[in-house]
Each structure stands twice: as structure tokens, then as C-alpha cells.
Design an enzyme around this catalytic site. Structure first.
Site, short mmCIF file in Angstrom:
data_model
loop_
_atom_site.label_atom_id
_atom_site.label_comp_id
_atom_site.label_asym_id
_atom_site.label_seq_id
_atom_site.Cartn_x
_atom_site.Cartn_y
_atom_site.Cartn_z
N ARG A 1 -11.85 -9.82 -2.63
CA ARG A 1 -11.73 -9.22 -1.30
C ARG A 1 -11.47 -7.71 -1.44
O ARG A 1 -10.65 -7.28 -2.25
CB ARG A 1 -10.58 -9.88 -0.55
CG ARG A 1 -10.24 -9.24 0.80
CD ARG A 1 -9.08 -8.27 0.69
NE ARG A 1 -8.47 -7.98 2.00
CZ ARG A 1 -7.51 -7.10 2.19
NH1 ARG A 1 -7.04 -6.41 1.17
NH2 ARG A 1 -7.01 -6.90 3.38
N GLY B 1 -5.62 -4.86 6.54
CA GLY B 1 -6.81 -4.09 6.24
C GLY B 1 -8.04 -4.49 7.01
O GLY B 1 -8.88 -3.65 7.34
N THR C 1 0.84 -1.20 0.00
CA THR C 1 0.00 0.00 0.00
C THR C 1 0.87 1.25 0.00
O THR C 1 1.94 1.26 0.62
CB THR C 1 -0.91 0.01 1.24
OG1 THR C 1 -1.62 -1.21 1.30
CG2 THR C 1 -1.89 1.17 1.20
N THR D 1 -1.79 1.84 6.33
CA THR D 1 -1.24 0.67 5.64
C THR D 1 -1.07 -0.46 6.65
O THR D 1 -0.69 -0.23 7.79
CB THR D 1 0.11 0.97 4.98
OG1 THR D 1 0.64 -0.24 4.43
CG2 THR D 1 1.12 1.56 5.96
N GLY D 2 -1.40 -1.66 6.21
CA GLY D 2 -1.26 -2.80 7.13
C GLY D 2 -2.35 -3.82 6.89
O GLY D 2 -2.86 -3.96 5.78
N GLY E 1 -10.25 -4.36 0.65
CA GLY E 1 -9.54 -3.98 1.87
C GLY E 1 -9.98 -2.64 2.41
O GLY E 1 -11.06 -2.14 2.08
N ASP E 2 -9.14 -2.08 3.25
CA ASP E 2 -9.50 -0.81 3.90
C ASP E 2 -9.22 0.40 3.03
O ASP E 2 -9.81 1.45 3.22
CB ASP E 2 -8.74 -0.66 5.20
CG ASP E 2 -7.23 -0.64 4.98
OD1 ASP E 2 -6.72 -1.61 4.40
OD2 ASP E 2 -6.58 0.34 5.36
#
Lengths: 187, 132
Positions: free
Chosen positions: B29, B55, B1, B52-53, B31-32
Site C-alpha cells: 500500500r 492517507g 508520519t 499527517t493522518g 499512502g499520501d
């Protein structure tokens, strides 16, 4: 005249001792270039929206980061990209997901944010998002554009059932291939 | 990200985030990153945040919005708010980090993973970049 920019290129799970100094410097230089790209816009009186798009766009085009070229693969061997952008002056925001062929997802989000007449929705996904991008003449690429050896290797190593030809460089698997349904797949 | 937050001459804050998601995520899927409030947030009154990480945790804890909310309702600085939220993530085994800037140009870049690629720049200075 005070203006600022901050960026990130993702979190790393690698330890410093396993990260060659030369490779670290390549990442750092890419981060510097991204910062300069965005900051140049701020210095010349451009908007924060212009600056963040430019900074992120550079990192999408760089193979070092998990966005655009250099993105990770799905369990099915695909690249699926997503991006978002938000303007703090008016709470306007745009986002897009499930993109397979947009070279710069952040530019799609930015275009959704500022196009006239306004897009009535905050969030577009998949085919409709790519149709909007095509209508706005944004740049499309084949999935192979996003390929990097490093990400493909990570993909193969994380599969419970890897394809027989691990050198296939982005080949999409047939539906007969068993899938790993661990909700937290290795990665 | 990857992500960026900027404050321009007018004091307006903007945030952008882009990603390929997690390695070997399920096809389909989400993510965030594209979820406003989870991986991206900007409001002039408080700050801009990009995350970032992992999600799934950023979604469940509305991480980026939470940083701004702590500033708004608790009067925390951007550094205090970002550090508290990222530490909270760690306690629930969510790995990641955020970059954030408030309207005065105060910068926060906390993370709970072994490293995070990050950097900032202000007028009349060279870019400052870090990994670990």
C-alpha cells in the site's frame, strides 16, 4: 533575515487523560530537538531544503515517531517506508516508497532531488529506489533496526489472525497465514 | 508520519515528509506521503504544507495542494486555507492534520484528531511544541 520552521510528528489518537505526563515530555523534547536541528541550518544561512531534511531525519532516527526507527508494521509484519521532499522555489520534487532497508528515507528523497546528473523521475519505488540508494552509498539497515516494542504490540493487537508466537519481534509470516482483508484494517 | 516546512533567508520554502504508513496496512500500500500534492507541497508563491493522518483521504482530496490553491485562487490566509481543508476532511470522516507556513512566516497547524505532535520556531525564540 526572516526565516521559520514548523514540524509535525504525526497525529495522535490517544486522549490527554491516557497519556502520562512523563511520556508527553519525552515527545515534546524530541520535537524541540528536531526543530533546533533544522533551525540551526537556517540560522547559519543554509537552505530550506537542508533544514527540512535535517528536521525530518532526526525524527526518523527517534523511536517515538512513525517514520524510520519506530515505524508501524504492515499486516504481513514488514516495515515499508516512504518519504518525499519538495523545493518551492522551482517546483522540483522527489519521492520514494516501498523501502525496506533505507535508514533515512528522507535522505534518499533529498539525494534524488539534488544529485547530478538529475534523476529524470520524481517518484521511485521498491527495488529500484533501493538500488539507487545503494549506488549513492546511503545507509542500509536490517528490518530489525526499525523494531520497537510499542509498534510490534500495536501490530499484533490489530491482526485478526495473529501469529502463534506474538513475541517473535518482526518475524515475517508464511504465506499460509490467513490475512485480514478489511480495506480499513484496525490501526 | 513526520514532516517539516521551512522558509530560508532567501524566502524559499521547502517541505519534507516521511512515514511508515498505517498500522497493519496491506503490504504494498502506498499512502499520501510520497504523493506530491497529497501529503507534501511547496511553492514560494503560496506556502509549504506537510500532512499527517488517514492517507487515503489525503490522496482523494489532494489535501496539501488544496491548501495552496485556496490561497492562490481565493486569497485566503494560510490559517484560513489550512483550517478549511482540515475541517473539510473531518466532514468526510478523514482524520488528520497539516502544518503549513507561508512566505511571510505565518504558521498554521490545524488538526481534527484528539492530538497532533507539532511545533514551530522563529528567529530569537525558543521552540514552541504542542501535543493537544
Amino acid at each position: 533575515s526572516r526565516f521559520y520552521s514548523v514540524i509535525h510528528g504525526g497525529v495522535g489518537t490517544i486522549l490527554r487523560t491516557n497519556f502520562p505526563r512523563e511520556e508527553q515530555e519525552q515527545y515534546l523534547e524530541a520535537l524541540r530537538t528536531s526543530l533546533r536541528d533544522g533551525f540551526r541550518i537556517l540560522e547559519s544561512g543554509g537552505t530550506a531544503i537542508d533544514a527540512v531534511e535535517a528536521a525530518v531525519r532526526y525524527m526518523e532516527d527517534s523511536p517515538f515517531f512513525n517514520a524510520g526507527k519506530g515505524a508501524v508494521y504492515t499486516i504481513g509484519g514488514n516495515i515499508e517506508l516512504e518519504a518525499s521532499i519538495m523545493d518551492g522555489s522551482n517546483h522540483r520534487a522527489s519521492a520514494c516508497t516501498l523501502l525496506h532497508h533505507i535508514r533515512n528515507p528522507i535522505t534518499l528523497a533529498r539525494t534524488m532531488l539534488t544529485t547530478k546528473p538529475p534523476v529524470p523521475h520524481v517518484f521511485l519505488g521498491g527495488a529500484q529506489a533501493e538500488a539507487f540508494a545503494r549506488d549513492k552509498e546511503l545507509e542500509f539497515v536490517e528490518q530489525g533496526y526499525f523494531y520497537t516494542e510499542k509498534r510490534w504490540k500495536q501490530h499484533i493487537e490489530g491482526l485478526e489472525y495473529p501469529p502463534s508466537n506474538s513475541e517473535s519481534k518482526g518475524t515475517v509470516y508464511g504465506k499460509s497465514v490467513p490475512r485480514d482483508h478489511d480495506p480499513n484494517p484496525m490501526g | 508520519t513526520v514532516g517539516a516546512v521551512a522558509v530560508d533567508r532567501e524566502g524559499n520554502i521547502a517541505t519534507a515528509t516521511s512515514t511508515g504508513g498505517r498500522n497493519n496496512k496491506w503490504d504494498g500500500r502506498i499512502g499520501d506521503t510520497p504523493l506530491i500534492g497529497s501529503g507534501t507541497w511547496a511553492e514560494n508563491a503560496t506556502c509549504g504544507v506537510s500532512g499527517t493522518g488517514n492517507g487515503e483521504f489525503f490522496i482523494r482530496y489532494a489535501v496539501c495542494h488544496d491548501v495552496a490553491s485556496r490561497m492562490r485562487y481565493l486569497g485566503e490566509s494560510v490559517q484560513e486555507a489550512a483550517a478549511t481543508v482540515v475541517e473539510g476532511l473531518r466532514k468526510v470522516e478523514g482524520e488528520g492534520g497539516v502544518v503549513a507556513v507561508d512566505r511571510y512566516g505565518e504558521v498554521a497547524m490545524p488538526f481534527n484528531s484528539p492530538g497532533m505532535y507539532r511545533g514551530y520556531i522563529r528567529a530569537d525564540m525558543e521552540p514552541q511544541v504542542f501535543i493537544f
